[in-house]
Write a protein that holds these residues in place. Structure first.
Motif, PDB file in Angstrom:
ATOM      1  N   LYS A  99      -0.841   1.645  -0.826  1.00  0.00           N
ATOM      2  CA  LYS A  99      -0.305   0.417  -1.420  1.00  0.00           C
ATOM      3  C   LYS A  99       1.214   0.450  -1.459  1.00  0.00           C
ATOM      4  CE  LYS A  99      -4.277  -0.754  -4.272  1.00  0.00           C
ATOM      5  NZ  LYS A  99      -4.855  -0.761  -5.623  1.00  0.00           N
ATOM      6  N   LYS A 100       1.761   1.600  -1.819  1.00  0.00           N
ATOM      7  CA  LYS A 100       3.218   1.732  -1.867  1.00  0.00           C
ATOM      8  C   LYS A 100       3.824   1.584  -0.475  1.00  0.00           C
ATOM      9  CE  LYS A 100       6.949   4.449  -3.596  1.00  0.00           C
ATOM     10  NZ  LYS A 100       7.519   5.698  -3.874  1.00  0.00           N
ATOM     11  N   GLU A 101       3.153   2.117   0.525  1.00  0.00           N
ATOM     12  CA  GLU A 101       3.648   2.003   1.904  1.00  0.00           C
ATOM     13  C   GLU A 101       3.669   0.544   2.362  1.00  0.00           C
ATOM     14  OE1 GLU A 101       2.134   6.370   3.524  1.00  0.00           O
ATOM     15  OE2 GLU A 101       0.915   4.592   3.945  1.00  0.00           O
ATOM     16  N   ILE A 102       2.687  -0.244   1.926  1.00  0.00           N
ATOM     17  CA  ILE A 102       2.656  -1.665   2.284  1.00  0.00           C
ATOM     18  C   ILE A 102       3.882  -2.364   1.713  1.00  0.00           C
ATOM     19  CG2 ILE A 102       1.456  -3.853   1.849  1.00  0.00           C
ATOM     20  CD1 ILE A 102      -1.190  -2.211   2.060  1.00  0.00           C
ATOM     21  N   LEU A 103       4.245  -2.005   0.494  1.00  0.00           N
ATOM     22  CA  LEU A 103       5.384  -2.641  -0.170  1.00  0.00           C
ATOM     23  C   LEU A 103       6.731  -2.127   0.330  1.00  0.00           C
ATOM     24  CD1 LEU A 103       4.045  -2.606  -3.843  1.00  0.00           C
ATOM     25  CD2 LEU A 103       4.136  -4.559  -2.281  1.00  0.00           C
ATOM     26  N   GLU A 104       6.821  -0.809   0.591  1.00  0.00           N
ATOM     27  CA  GLU A 104       8.109  -0.192   0.895  1.00  0.00           C
ATOM     28  C   GLU A 104       8.251   0.301   2.327  1.00  0.00           C
ATOM     29  OE1 GLU A 104       8.861   2.831  -2.029  1.00  0.00           O
ATOM     30  OE2 GLU A 104       8.369   1.490  -3.677  1.00  0.00           O
ATOM     31  N   GLY A 105       7.163   0.282   3.079  1.00  0.00           N
ATOM     32  CA  GLY A 105       7.214   0.800   4.449  1.00  0.00           C
ATOM     33  C   GLY A 105       6.963   2.294   4.464  1.00  0.00           C
TER      34      GLY A 105
END
Length: 154
Positions: A99-105
């Motif tokens: 989820k964090k990767e979706i938001l921050e790359g």
């Protein structure tokens, strides 16, 4: 000709024994930063020992929350996480990471390490966001080969 001393006989036998030991495969993690997450201290020690033997940099965490903090601060190259942990399990951890990767790359390759023997466990691990599942007990070379492959693919 002089008789052989018992020391010569022992040296010859030792040399023969050494020649029978297969050469260690030339696998190395070359300083790869690996975060290992498991609530079992013994398992953490075993995995860390294996990874250090292959020249990896290791950081360990005993919970999903501790792992998330380590990911933010240390920026590992790859994650190895046990699935069954009290509180937030390995599935919760990897879902938080994704989820964090979706938001921050970004993208953190991840391996699930488990003693579960259920047939559908691989599907659950992949659906949650892991790239690979390795069952405990594991072979060191298998783990190292998986880590090298996953980090070369990214």
């Amino acid at each position: 000709m002089l008789p052989k001393s018992s020391n010569d006989v022992h040296l010859k036998r030792d040399r023969e024994v050494l020649e029978e030991i297969p050469e260690k495969k030339l696998l190395s993690l070359n300083g790869l930063k690996v975060l290992v997450v498991d609530d079992n201290e013994d398992c953490l020690c075993v995995v860390a020992f294996v990874l250090e033997d292959y020249q990896a940099q290791i950081k360990t965490a005993v919970s999903a929350d501790e792992a998330i903090e380590a990911i933010e601060e240390w920026k590992p190259d790859i994650l190895i996480s046990d699935i069954a942990m009290p509180g937030k399990d390995g599935y919760s951890l990897i879902r938080s990471v994704r989820k964090k990767e979706i938001l921050e790359g970004g993208f953190l390759p991840a391996v699930a390490l488990t003693s579960y023997a259920y047939e559908d466990e691989l599907d659950h691990a992949m659906d949650a966001g892991f790239q690979k599942l390795i069952r405990k007990p594991f072979e060191a070379d298998e783990l190292i080969t998986v880590l090298i492959k996953l980090t070369q693919d990214t």
